[in-house]
Design a protein around this motif. Structure first.
Motif, short mmCIF file in Angstrom:
data_model
loop_
_atom_site.label_atom_id
_atom_site.label_comp_id
_atom_site.label_asym_id
_atom_site.label_seq_id
_atom_site.Cartn_x
_atom_site.Cartn_y
_atom_site.Cartn_z
N ALA A 1 -8.00 -6.74 10.38
CA ALA A 1 -6.59 -6.40 10.24
C ALA A 1 -5.94 -6.03 11.57
CB ALA A 1 -6.44 -5.23 9.27
N GLN A 2 -6.67 -6.13 12.68
CA GLN A 2 -6.14 -5.65 13.94
C GLN A 2 -4.95 -6.44 14.43
OE1 GLN A 2 -9.44 -5.36 16.61
NE2 GLN A 2 -10.34 -3.62 15.53
N GLY A 3 -4.80 -7.65 13.92
CA GLY A 3 -3.62 -8.42 14.29
C GLY A 3 -2.39 -8.02 13.51
N GLY A 4 -2.57 -7.18 12.48
CA GLY A 4 -1.44 -6.70 11.70
C GLY A 4 -1.14 -7.54 10.49
N GLY A 5 -1.50 -8.80 10.48
CA GLY A 5 -1.24 -9.64 9.32
C GLY A 5 0.24 -9.78 9.04
N GLN A 6 0.76 -10.97 9.05
CA GLN A 6 2.17 -11.25 8.81
C GLN A 6 3.08 -10.47 9.76
OE1 GLN A 6 3.24 -10.83 4.69
NE2 GLN A 6 1.71 -12.33 4.00
N GLY A 7 2.59 -10.20 10.95
CA GLY A 7 3.40 -9.56 11.98
C GLY A 7 3.41 -8.05 11.86
N GLY A 8 3.44 -7.35 13.00
CA GLY A 8 3.52 -5.90 13.01
C GLY A 8 2.17 -5.24 12.88
N ALA A 9 2.17 -3.92 13.05
CA ALA A 9 0.93 -3.15 13.00
C ALA A 9 0.48 -2.96 11.55
CB ALA A 9 1.14 -1.79 13.67
N TRP A 10 -0.82 -2.92 11.38
CA TRP A 10 -1.39 -2.69 10.05
C TRP A 10 -1.37 -1.21 9.74
CZ3 TRP A 10 -5.30 0.29 8.09
CH2 TRP A 10 -5.76 -0.03 6.80
N PRO A 11 -1.00 -0.81 8.52
CA PRO A 11 -0.50 -1.63 7.41
C PRO A 11 1.03 -1.63 7.36
CG PRO A 11 -1.05 0.55 6.59
CD PRO A 11 -1.31 0.58 8.07
N ASN A 12 1.59 -2.75 7.05
CA ASN A 12 3.05 -2.83 6.94
C ASN A 12 3.50 -3.32 5.56
OD1 ASN A 12 2.49 -5.57 7.01
ND2 ASN A 12 3.26 -5.88 9.10
N ARG A 13 2.57 -3.30 4.58
CA ARG A 13 2.91 -3.66 3.21
C ARG A 13 1.86 -3.09 2.26
NH1 ARG A 13 -0.18 -8.49 2.08
NH2 ARG A 13 -0.95 -9.46 3.99
N ALA B 1 -7.01 5.97 -3.56
CA ALA B 1 -5.72 5.29 -3.39
C ALA B 1 -4.60 6.30 -3.16
CB ALA B 1 -5.43 4.43 -4.62
N GLU B 2 -4.65 7.40 -3.89
CA GLU B 2 -3.63 8.44 -3.72
C GLU B 2 -3.68 9.04 -2.32
OE1 GLU B 2 -2.81 12.88 -5.57
OE2 GLU B 2 -3.77 11.36 -6.83
N ARG B 3 -4.88 9.32 -1.85
CA ARG B 3 -5.04 9.92 -0.52
C ARG B 3 -4.66 8.93 0.58
NH1 ARG B 3 -8.96 14.11 -0.62
NH2 ARG B 3 -8.84 14.17 1.65
N LEU B 4 -5.09 7.67 0.43
CA LEU B 4 -4.78 6.67 1.45
C LEU B 4 -3.29 6.37 1.50
CD1 LEU B 4 -7.71 4.10 1.15
CD2 LEU B 4 -7.30 5.75 2.97
N THR B 5 -2.62 6.37 0.36
CA THR B 5 -1.17 6.17 0.33
C THR B 5 -0.47 7.24 1.16
OG1 THR B 5 -1.21 5.07 -1.83
CG2 THR B 5 0.86 6.11 -1.17
N GLN B 6 -0.92 8.48 1.02
CA GLN B 6 -0.34 9.57 1.80
C GLN B 6 -0.64 9.42 3.28
OE1 GLN B 6 -2.14 12.98 -0.03
NE2 GLN B 6 -1.00 12.78 -1.95
N ARG B 7 -1.85 9.04 3.61
CA ARG B 7 -2.27 8.98 5.02
C ARG B 7 -1.72 7.76 5.74
NH1 ARG B 7 -7.09 12.01 6.08
NH2 ARG B 7 -7.09 11.10 8.15
N LEU B 8 -1.64 6.62 5.04
CA LEU B 8 -1.26 5.38 5.70
C LEU B 8 0.24 5.09 5.64
CD1 LEU B 8 -4.16 3.06 4.44
CD2 LEU B 8 -3.98 4.21 6.65
N GLY B 9 0.95 5.75 4.71
CA GLY B 9 2.38 5.50 4.60
C GLY B 9 2.73 4.20 3.91
N GLN B 10 1.75 3.57 3.28
CA GLN B 10 1.95 2.36 2.48
C GLN B 10 1.27 2.55 1.13
OE1 GLN B 10 3.81 -0.28 3.01
NE2 GLN B 10 4.36 0.06 5.16
N GLN B 11 1.85 1.95 0.09
CA GLN B 11 1.29 2.08 -1.25
C GLN B 11 -0.06 1.39 -1.35
OE1 GLN B 11 3.00 3.88 -3.58
NE2 GLN B 11 1.26 3.75 -4.98
N VAL B 12 -1.06 2.11 -1.87
CA VAL B 12 -2.37 1.53 -2.17
C VAL B 12 -2.48 1.45 -3.68
CG1 VAL B 12 -4.87 1.74 -1.93
CG2 VAL B 12 -3.36 2.48 -0.06
N VAL B 13 -2.55 0.24 -4.22
CA VAL B 13 -2.50 0.00 -5.66
C VAL B 13 -3.89 -0.38 -6.17
CG1 VAL B 13 -1.49 -1.40 -7.50
CG2 VAL B 13 -0.11 -0.75 -5.51
N VAL B 14 -4.34 0.29 -7.24
CA VAL B 14 -5.64 -0.01 -7.85
C VAL B 14 -5.48 -1.17 -8.83
CG1 VAL B 14 -7.48 0.84 -9.34
CG2 VAL B 14 -6.51 2.32 -7.57
#
Length: 261
Positions: free
Chosen positions: A24-36, A58-71
């Motif tokens: 994921a270091q390229g960011g995927g679809q442009g920009g820094a990971w995670p952007n979606r 998922a709840e903890r990662l959503t808070q830490r990453l600033g992007q929704q993590v969906v199960v």
């Protein structure tokens, strides 16, 4: 139960958040990971330990990453269906797998050349938690100890069912260990996850079962199911009055289930 599992997320969060997956270091679809949105695939049905731990993560990662993590639950073949879907997804860091000892280890030996994916098709991120398994029975069964269960089964070869969350899971393998060590014949009944299996045992349609302790501990404490033993070398603080399999007379029946991304 949630608090105990949440404590385990510390093993995973630090390496995951502070070091992005290599793919994921390229960011995927442009920009820094995670952007979606990120998908976290659970290869079993809801309500089991795999699902519970994934939702806390998922709840903890959503808070830490600033992007929704969906199960997303994709059950089948002892974890192979969901795991294969992740293995064949785009390697951009936006599809994660809540792996288990079955999908990440046991199934490679059990399924052999029929495995739909190879170990190198999945990249390890980190270990999340380890838990004991519990051997338990429906309340209608007239046994109070593991030794009594074994004697009851010996007197009724092939008449008892033993449930698990699927073929190849550590629960299935623990049941086979018990049958082999005790010399008893019980019919294995696999389900697509712990949730439906527990419903059947509580209802008395399956007499014996094995499950990861976090999934079943509430039912045991509330008296809906009766624990025979835990499968670790030491007793679990969650059920301090329940003996280990070794204390119950079957030292070879030992198993610890692990979960990781």
């Amino acid at each position: 139960r949630r608090a105990a599992l949440a404590a385990g997320t510390g093993f995973l969060l630090a390496p995951f958040v502070h070091g992005r997956p290599a793919a994921a270091q390229g960011g995927g679809q442009g920009g820094a990971w995670p952007n979606r949105t990120i998908r976290l695939v659970v290869p079993f049905t809801p309500a089991g330990t795999t699902d519970i731990s994934a939702r806390i993560l998922a709840e903890r990662l959503t808070q830490r990453l600033g992007q929704q993590v969906v199960v997303e639950n994709r059950a089948g073949a002892g974890g192979n269906v969901g795991s294969d879907a992740v293995a064949k997804s785009d390697p951009d860091g936006y599809t994660l797998l809540m792996g288990t000892i079955s999908s990440g280890a046991i199934n490679y030996s059990l399924y052999g050349p029929r495995m739909p994916y190879k170990p190198e098709d999945l990249a390890a991120v980190g270990l999340m938690l380890k838990v004991p398994n519990a051997i338990f029975v429906t309340n209608g069964l007239p046994v109070r100890t593991l030794r009594e269960l074994v004697e009851y089964a010996k007197a009724r070869p092939g008449q008892l069912n033993i449930g698990s969350s699927g073929v190849g899971t550590s629960l299935h393998m623990t049941g086979e260990l018990l049958k082999n060590a005790a010399g008893i014949d019980m019919a294995h009944v696999p389900y697509r996850g712990s949730g439906p299996m527990l419903q059947e045992v509580i209802a008395g349609r399956v007499q014996v079962a094995v499950d990861n302790l976090p999934s079943v501990v509430g039912h045991i404490r509330d008296g809906r199911l009766r624990a025979m033993a835990v499968t670790t070398a030491e007793r679990s603080p969650a059920l301090p009055d329940v003996p280990t399999t070794a204390e119950a007379g079957f030292p070879g029946v030992e198993a610890t289930a692990w979960f990781g991304v």
